[in-house]
Scaffold this motif. Structure first.
Motif, PDB file in Angstrom:
ATOM      1  N   ASP A  18      70.149  46.785 -11.024  1.00  0.00           N
ATOM      2  CA  ASP A  18      69.472  47.466 -12.320  1.00  0.00           C
ATOM      3  C   ASP A  18      68.944  48.791 -12.170  1.00  0.00           C
ATOM      4  O   ASP A  18      67.870  49.217 -12.762  1.00  0.00           O
ATOM      5  N   GLN A  19      69.727  49.452 -11.413  1.00  0.00           N
ATOM      6  CA  GLN A  19      69.587  51.163 -11.007  1.00  0.00           C
ATOM      7  C   GLN A  19      70.627  51.841 -11.885  1.00  0.00           C
ATOM      8  O   GLN A  19      71.540  52.455 -11.614  1.00  0.00           O
ATOM      9  N   MET A  20      70.370  51.635 -13.310  1.00  0.00           N
ATOM     10  CA  MET A  20      71.021  52.054 -14.412  1.00  0.00           C
ATOM     11  C   MET A  20      71.056  53.624 -14.372  1.00  0.00           C
ATOM     12  O   MET A  20      72.361  54.348 -14.395  1.00  0.00           O
ATOM     13  N   PRO A  21      70.118  54.426 -14.154  1.00  0.00           N
ATOM     14  CA  PRO A  21      70.283  55.676 -13.990  1.00  0.00           C
ATOM     15  C   PRO A  21      71.276  56.266 -12.960  1.00  0.00           C
ATOM     16  O   PRO A  21      71.754  57.174 -13.161  1.00  0.00           O
ATOM     17  N   LYS A  22      70.940  55.803 -11.944  1.00  0.00           N
ATOM     18  CA  LYS A  22      71.861  56.136 -10.686  1.00  0.00           C
ATOM     19  C   LYS A  22      73.168  55.677 -10.768  1.00  0.00           C
ATOM     20  O   LYS A  22      74.350  56.613 -10.526  1.00  0.00           O
ATOM     21  N   ALA A  23      73.475  54.516 -11.535  1.00  0.00           N
ATOM     22  CA  ALA A  23      74.985  53.936 -11.675  1.00  0.00           C
ATOM     23  C   ALA A  23      75.699  55.107 -12.598  1.00  0.00           C
ATOM     24  O   ALA A  23      76.881  55.487 -12.413  1.00  0.00           O
ATOM     25  N   ILE A  24      74.803  55.413 -13.935  1.00  0.00           N
ATOM     26  CA  ILE A  24      75.608  56.436 -14.511  1.00  0.00           C
ATOM     27  C   ILE A  24      75.841  57.789 -14.081  1.00  0.00           C
ATOM     28  O   ILE A  24      76.869  58.181 -14.155  1.00  0.00           O
ATOM     29  N   ALA A  25      74.911  58.253 -13.212  1.00  0.00           N
ATOM     30  CA  ALA A  25      74.897  59.480 -12.411  1.00  0.00           C
ATOM     31  C   ALA A  25      76.209  59.348 -11.580  1.00  0.00           C
ATOM     32  O   ALA A  25      77.071  60.293 -11.625  1.00  0.00           O
ATOM     33  N   ALA A  26      76.231  58.354 -10.953  1.00  0.00           N
ATOM     34  CA  ALA A  26      77.544  58.100 -10.116  1.00  0.00           C
ATOM     35  C   ALA A  26      78.747  57.965 -10.835  1.00  0.00           C
ATOM     36  O   ALA A  26      79.790  58.703 -10.225  1.00  0.00           O
ATOM     37  N   LEU A  27      78.781  57.305 -11.752  1.00  0.00           N
ATOM     38  CA  LEU A  27      79.986  57.278 -12.750  1.00  0.00           C
ATOM     39  C   LEU A  27      80.427  58.714 -13.189  1.00  0.00           C
ATOM     40  O   LEU A  27      81.553  59.059 -13.243  1.00  0.00           O
ATOM     41  N   LEU A  42      79.240  59.400 -22.864  1.00  0.00           N
ATOM     42  CA  LEU A  42      78.947  58.454 -24.000  1.00  0.00           C
ATOM     43  C   LEU A  42      78.030  57.491 -23.549  1.00  0.00           C
ATOM     44  O   LEU A  42      76.831  57.032 -24.403  1.00  0.00           O
ATOM     45  N   GLN A  43      78.385  56.741 -22.420  1.00  0.00           N
ATOM     46  CA  GLN A  43      77.734  55.578 -22.273  1.00  0.00           C
ATOM     47  C   GLN A  43      76.017  56.309 -21.521  1.00  0.00           C
ATOM     48  O   GLN A  43      75.100  55.705 -21.961  1.00  0.00           O
ATOM     49  N   SER A  44      76.182  57.332 -21.219  1.00  0.00           N
ATOM     50  CA  SER A  44      74.930  57.872 -20.266  1.00  0.00           C
ATOM     51  C   SER A  44      74.088  58.326 -21.487  1.00  0.00           C
ATOM     52  O   SER A  44      72.871  57.775 -21.577  1.00  0.00           O
ATOM     53  N   ILE A 115      74.195  61.670  -6.558  1.00  0.00           N
ATOM     54  CA  ILE A 115      73.271  61.295  -7.767  1.00  0.00           C
ATOM     55  C   ILE A 115      72.101  62.121  -7.762  1.00  0.00           C
ATOM     56  O   ILE A 115      71.504  62.496  -8.947  1.00  0.00           O
ATOM     57  N   SER A 116      71.388  62.266  -6.599  1.00  0.00           N
ATOM     58  CA  SER A 116      70.090  62.927  -6.561  1.00  0.00           C
ATOM     59  C   SER A 116      70.330  64.521  -7.100  1.00  0.00           C
ATOM     60  O   SER A 116      69.450  65.026  -7.776  1.00  0.00           O
ATOM     61  N   VAL A 117      71.408  65.270  -6.740  1.00  0.00           N
ATOM     62  CA  VAL A 117      71.731  66.468  -7.495  1.00  0.00           C
ATOM     63  C   VAL A 117      71.731  66.436  -8.977  1.00  0.00           C
ATOM     64  O   VAL A 117      71.294  67.056  -9.536  1.00  0.00           O
ATOM     65  N   ILE A 118      72.724  65.361  -9.438  1.00  0.00           N
ATOM     66  CA  ILE A 118      72.699  65.291 -10.877  1.00  0.00           C
ATOM     67  C   ILE A 118      71.282  64.840 -11.540  1.00  0.00           C
ATOM     68  O   ILE A 118      70.816  65.508 -12.664  1.00  0.00           O
ATOM     69  N   ASN A 119      70.390  64.258 -10.885  1.00  0.00           N
ATOM     70  CA  ASN A 119      69.110  63.627 -11.311  1.00  0.00           C
ATOM     71  C   ASN A 119      67.897  64.824 -11.059  1.00  0.00           C
ATOM     72  O   ASN A 119      66.956  64.462 -11.553  1.00  0.00           O
ATOM     73  N   SER A 120      68.146  65.815 -10.526  1.00  0.00           N
ATOM     74  CA  SER A 120      67.363  66.618 -10.066  1.00  0.00           C
ATOM     75  C   SER A 120      66.902  67.378 -11.228  1.00  0.00           C
ATOM     76  O   SER A 120      67.529  67.484 -12.075  1.00  0.00           O
ATOM     77  N   LYS A 121      65.767  68.177 -10.978  1.00  0.00           N
ATOM     78  CA  LYS A 121      65.228  69.171 -11.912  1.00  0.00           C
ATOM     79  C   LYS A 121      65.744  70.682 -11.847  1.00  0.00           C
ATOM     80  O   LYS A 121      65.135  71.379 -12.405  1.00  0.00           O
TER      81      LYS A 121
END
Length: 524
Positions: A18-27, A42-44, A115-121
């Motif tokens: 259930d780590q969806m934000p990480k899964a989407i970033a990896a995708l 689109l899924q994101s 993932i950390s790069v994509i999710n970073s600010k």
């Protein structure tokens, strides 16, 4: 072969945990160099919209769970497709290098790093944004005057937007060219207001009215700075979405006309994007609207069809991944009205977006209220069209009702988009855009854009643009195979139900014609 199974397994593992934000970033990282990136985006966008609506209490926990599970299912299906066609997938270079080494743990660590790069600010995207200096928009930083304190609560709303749009429409409107060449009006408040009114009158129908509302918000001195900024950001976002709607619905309607005569084959990816627009239970984001326009542009180009809006054919460069238009859409979706710099950023982003679709000044909208047949004994037959000219005319009147006596009929209760002096050559936007008052026999116009499909009962949600409220249209099934139409038309309430049923039926028929299948709400 890139030995992709460890990457796919990593994403599946993230979904299972259930780590969806990480899964989407990896995708998104995995599909970054493939045509599947659009579907990942689109899924994101769908997932984050569900999260946002749930936080605001707009969804029940049950509705949010159902919608989230649909996103999970969609991602797992996408992973199946990737697994079945690994040879055609182009991996980012660094992932290729790690995959060739066959190091499972290294693969996991590299994906975590991505993932950390994509999710970073701290992600910087260099887009053609004209908001001025370091404006933080979600994960994106735009360089603007906000960092110097010039784009916060005392931001002079509308001035930059007006200047930019006058320049953008100058190639299409003669008087705009004069205003572009001599911009002395910018420094005089009364003249600036006149130019803003001129600007609003020249955009197509409902977009003109939305722009006028935005100008009123920016000029309002009664609201607090926070209230003004919040309203301004939301209205900028609305204008982007409604402009996309107007373009996309025009293309969808024209495509439906073509498919009714000669059905065509669409790819799985193209059908997936079109199906999402018909079936999704939430209003699409600007990024999803971008993906739909991108797909429709591809269909018209591949099928060698004539664009109902010729200017859209010239947008190909801006419909590529990571184009300034796409980045602008992402930034608009991520705007936070609570950020003091968001008002200036929203104005700059809207300026950039409308600059790309400034051709909308070439078009007008009309709502056909009713048509009467008229013929005297010695004269040729005529049709008396009672219609509303949607938008703002030269006298600043809104939605003026007019009469047109001509020798041909027209679709009744249809909202038309047309170019030129008359609406005889047009694209009917029904049932994607409706005039509720025309359908129900009320005075004036109440124009609504198709927004979403209800999660539970499949009723249609239309957005009424004047106050942004949602109008639900449900099919009553009032007309049966053996129903006497004359009897229905004699009762005003039954006639109203008949017209609204026609909206639902038409949207279902459009969907069936374009996708080649029936409604399936389990397959959203």
């Amino acid at each position: 072969m890139h030995h992709m199974e460890p990457f796919l397994n990593k994403i599946r593992d993230l979904i299972a945990k259930d780590q969806m934000p990480k899964a989407i970033a990896a995708l998104r990282q995995l599909t970054a160099q493939t045509p599947l990136l659009n579907e990942a985006i689109l899924q994101s966008s769908r997932y984050h919209d569900i999260e946002r609506r749930a936080r605001k209490g707009l969804l029940t926990s049950k509705e949010a769970a159902v919608a989230s599970n649909q996103v999970r299912w969609g991602i797992l299906e996408l992973l199946k497709e990737i697994a079945a066609d690994q040879a055609s997938i182009v991996l980012p270079d660094l992932l290729v290098e790690i995959a060739q080494q066959g190091q499972g743990e290294a693969i996991s660590q590299e994906l975590e790093k991505a993932i950390s790069v994509i999710n970073s600010k701290n992600v910087l995207i260099n887009a053609a944004i004209h908001a001025g200096g370091n404006v933080h928009v979600g994960d994106i930083i735009y360089h603007s005057e906000a960092a110097a304190g010039k784009a916060t609560d005392d931001h002079p709303y509308n001035k930059q937007l007006t200047q930019h749009l006058i320049s953008a429409i100058a190639p299409y409107v003669d008087n705009a060219k004069r205003l572009h060449d001599d911009q002395s009006w910018l420094e005089q408040a009364e003249n600036l207001r006149k130019v803003q009114a001129f600007l609003c009158r020249n955009f197509a129908g409902e977009i003109a009215k939305q722009l006028r509302q935005l100008m009123a918000i920016g000029s309002d001195k009664n609201n607090t700075p926070d209230e003004k900024r919040d309203a301004y950001v939301h209205k900028c976002r609305d204008i982007v979405r409604r402009s996309f709607d107007l373009i996309n619905f025009t293309l969808l309607s024209a495509l439906w006309d073509v498919f009714q005569i000669a059905p065509r084959n669409l790819s799985r990816e193209q059908k997936a994007v079109l199906r999402l627009r018909f079936d999704q239970p939430f209003e699409p984001s600007s990024s999803e609207q971008f993906a739909l326009l991108q797909t429709l542009h591809g269909i018209f180009t591949e099928q060698q069809l004539t664009f109902p809006l010729p200017e859209v054919a010239q947008l190909q460069a801006e419909l590529q991944p990571e184009s300034s238009l796409q980045q602008c859409c992402v930034a608009i979706d991520q705007l936070d009205p609570k950020d003091p710099a968001s008002g200036a950023a929203a104005e700059g982003l809207l300026s950039t977006f409308l600059g790309h679709v400034a051709f909308l000044v070439n078009y007008r909208m009309a709502s056909i209220k009713r048509i009467q047949y008229h013929q005297q004994r010695l004269n040729e037959p005529q049709f008396v069209h009672r219609y509303i000219d949607l938008g703002i005319d030269n006298k600043a009147n809104e939605d003026t009702e007019k009469i047109n006596c001509i020798a041909v009929g027209e679709q009744t209760h249809a909202v038309l988009l047309y170019r030129g002096a008359g609406y005889q050559e047009n694209t009917s936007l029904f049932p994607f855009v409706i005039d509720y008052n025309a359908l129900t026999g009320e005075q004036g116009a109440k124009v609504c854009f198709y927004s979403a499909t209800d999660l539970e009962d499949g009723s249609l949600e239309y957005r009424f643009l004047s106050d942004n409220s949602i109008l639900r249209v449900e099919k009553t099934g009032i007309r049966k195979a053996d129903t006497d139409l004359n009897e229905l038309m004699m009762d005003p309430e039954k006639e109203k139900a008949l017209h609204l049923d026609g909206v639902v039926h038409a949207l279902q028929e459009a969907r069936k014609c374009l996708l080649g299948d029936g409604l399936n709400f389990d397959n959203l």
